[in-house]
Design an enzyme around this catalytic site. Sequence first.
Site, mmCIF file in Angstrom:
data_model
loop_
_atom_site.group_PDB
_atom_site.id
_atom_site.type_symbol
_atom_site.label_atom_id
_atom_site.label_comp_id
_atom_site.label_asym_id
_atom_site.label_seq_id
_atom_site.Cartn_x
_atom_site.Cartn_y
_atom_site.Cartn_z
ATOM 1 N N TYR A 47 25.326 86.262 33.642
ATOM 2 C CA TYR A 47 25.576 86.713 35.026
ATOM 3 C C TYR A 47 26.688 87.775 35.040
ATOM 4 C CZ TYR A 47 25.148 86.369 40.090
ATOM 5 O OH TYR A 47 24.916 86.647 41.411
ATOM 6 N N LYS A 90 30.761 88.778 42.556
ATOM 7 C CA LYS A 90 30.633 87.671 43.533
ATOM 8 C C LYS A 90 31.992 87.001 43.782
ATOM 9 C CE LYS A 90 26.137 87.732 44.426
ATOM 10 N NZ LYS A 90 25.677 88.393 45.668
HETATM 11 P P1 NDP Z 1 16.158 90.923 46.625
HETATM 12 O O1 NDP Z 1 15.925 91.865 45.488
HETATM 13 O O2 NDP Z 1 14.980 90.421 47.342
HETATM 14 O O3 NDP Z 1 17.191 91.559 47.669
HETATM 15 C C1 NDP Z 1 18.237 92.408 47.282
HETATM 16 C C2 NDP Z 1 18.423 93.416 48.384
HETATM 17 O O4 NDP Z 1 19.572 94.240 48.123
HETATM 18 C C3 NDP Z 1 17.236 94.371 48.530
HETATM 19 O O5 NDP Z 1 16.699 94.287 49.819
HETATM 20 C C4 NDP Z 1 17.847 95.744 48.282
HETATM 21 O O6 NDP Z 1 17.328 96.756 49.129
HETATM 22 C C5 NDP Z 1 19.288 95.499 48.671
HETATM 23 N N1 NDP Z 1 20.145 96.573 48.148
HETATM 24 C C6 NDP Z 1 20.474 96.860 46.865
HETATM 25 N N2 NDP Z 1 21.253 97.954 46.828
HETATM 26 C C7 NDP Z 1 21.417 98.370 48.108
HETATM 27 C C8 NDP Z 1 22.117 99.444 48.723
HETATM 28 N N3 NDP Z 1 22.802 100.355 48.006
HETATM 29 N N4 NDP Z 1 22.076 99.566 50.077
HETATM 30 C C9 NDP Z 1 21.394 98.676 50.823
HETATM 31 N N5 NDP Z 1 20.701 97.639 50.300
HETATM 32 C C10 NDP Z 1 20.716 97.494 48.955
HETATM 33 O O7 NDP Z 1 16.974 89.713 45.949
HETATM 34 P P2 NDP Z 1 17.648 88.381 46.534
HETATM 35 O O8 NDP Z 1 17.005 87.992 47.806
HETATM 36 O O9 NDP Z 1 17.684 87.441 45.394
HETATM 37 O O10 NDP Z 1 19.145 88.848 46.793
HETATM 38 C C11 NDP Z 1 19.802 88.760 48.049
HETATM 39 C C12 NDP Z 1 21.233 88.270 47.867
HETATM 40 O O11 NDP Z 1 21.208 86.918 47.440
HETATM 41 C C13 NDP Z 1 22.033 89.043 46.806
HETATM 42 O O12 NDP Z 1 23.367 89.171 47.247
HETATM 43 C C14 NDP Z 1 21.974 88.098 45.623
HETATM 44 O O13 NDP Z 1 23.030 88.296 44.713
HETATM 45 C C15 NDP Z 1 22.097 86.768 46.348
HETATM 46 N N6 NDP Z 1 21.738 85.572 45.575
HETATM 47 C C16 NDP Z 1 20.544 85.500 44.926
HETATM 48 C C17 NDP Z 1 20.224 84.371 44.197
HETATM 49 C C18 NDP Z 1 18.919 84.276 43.469
HETATM 50 O O14 NDP Z 1 18.781 83.442 42.583
HETATM 51 N N7 NDP Z 1 17.927 85.069 43.807
HETATM 52 C C19 NDP Z 1 21.151 83.225 44.090
HETATM 53 C C20 NDP Z 1 22.348 83.386 44.864
HETATM 54 C C21 NDP Z 1 22.642 84.531 45.555
HETATM 55 P P3 NDP Z 1 16.185 97.763 48.597
HETATM 56 O O15 NDP Z 1 15.069 96.900 48.093
HETATM 57 O O16 NDP Z 1 15.810 98.553 49.801
HETATM 58 O O17 NDP Z 1 16.815 98.549 47.507
#
Ligand code: NDP
Length: 257
Positions: free
Chosen positions: A158, A165
Amino acid sequence: MTKLLEGKNIVVMGVANERSIAWGITKSLHNAGANLIFTNRQERSYQKLVKLLDKHEIQAKLIVSCDVADDESIQQAFNEIGEKVGVIHGVVHSVAFANRDELQGEYANTSRDGFLLAQEISAYSLVAVTKAAKELMTEGGGIVTQTYLGAERVIPGYNVMGVAKASLEASVRYLAEDMGKYGIRVNAVSAGPIRTLSAKGVSNFNEKANVIVEKAPLRRNVDQDEVGDATLFLVSEMARGITGEVLHVDSGFHIIG
Ligand code: NDP
């Protein structure tokens, strides 16, 4: 009976597709009667979101483009939300990014640019978004971000994202102190591993998910809908006495030594 978020305008940032945590949150907020405003970065995410909303018969109040790496883009997005929607009552920040090659091997190999990029998109963005959103949150409300256990402990692979984080969680506390006097609460949900587009970039995902089934009190992984309901709680008045908190939605894994 009126629903929990009836008449409330909530901004959701970070729906990339059906697997996104922000999509689970969208469903929970919608079921609670919220008016939803979305922000996306990529055109591809916009197209996917429009299709999903259509399929689930959810009407967006507004969809605006927002790249959190760019202050002007954040300002423009919230200006447009202010003009077209007016007061907002909540923001869901579900956005993170790190270079894939830095989510494996040794943290010690993290590059300066990779470190700064992860911090910028995954932690500083909450600060910038909170500042912009505050101007529209004149009736108070809740801001909720998404974090992971890698902020608290070393989770192999990670790496740079764990440090981002940790910075995000500290920002939640500092922002909670700043925003409290305006009636705005700032909290985080710490979800267990969920298979999403972003999770694909993290090495050893299967190991992380398997250890939850083996060791967490609930002996199973969580899903987007469970994170959605916890986020709904923190955004809503039900959590009116809670700020600066990190709520674990991880089958209880974080309590196990
Ligand atoms: P997704 O890939 O579905 O979502 C990530 C999002 O971040 C995308 O919609 C992407 O937008 C957006 N993003 C990245 N860079 C930018 C930027 N410069 N400006 C605006 N938007 C941006 O993954 P998750 O749903 O897993 O992630 C969502 C959150 O949950 C994150 O913070 C992740 O760290 C957290 N999380 C996830 C876990 C997991 O196991 N999946 C566990 C715990 C926390 P676009 O597609 O338009 O680039």
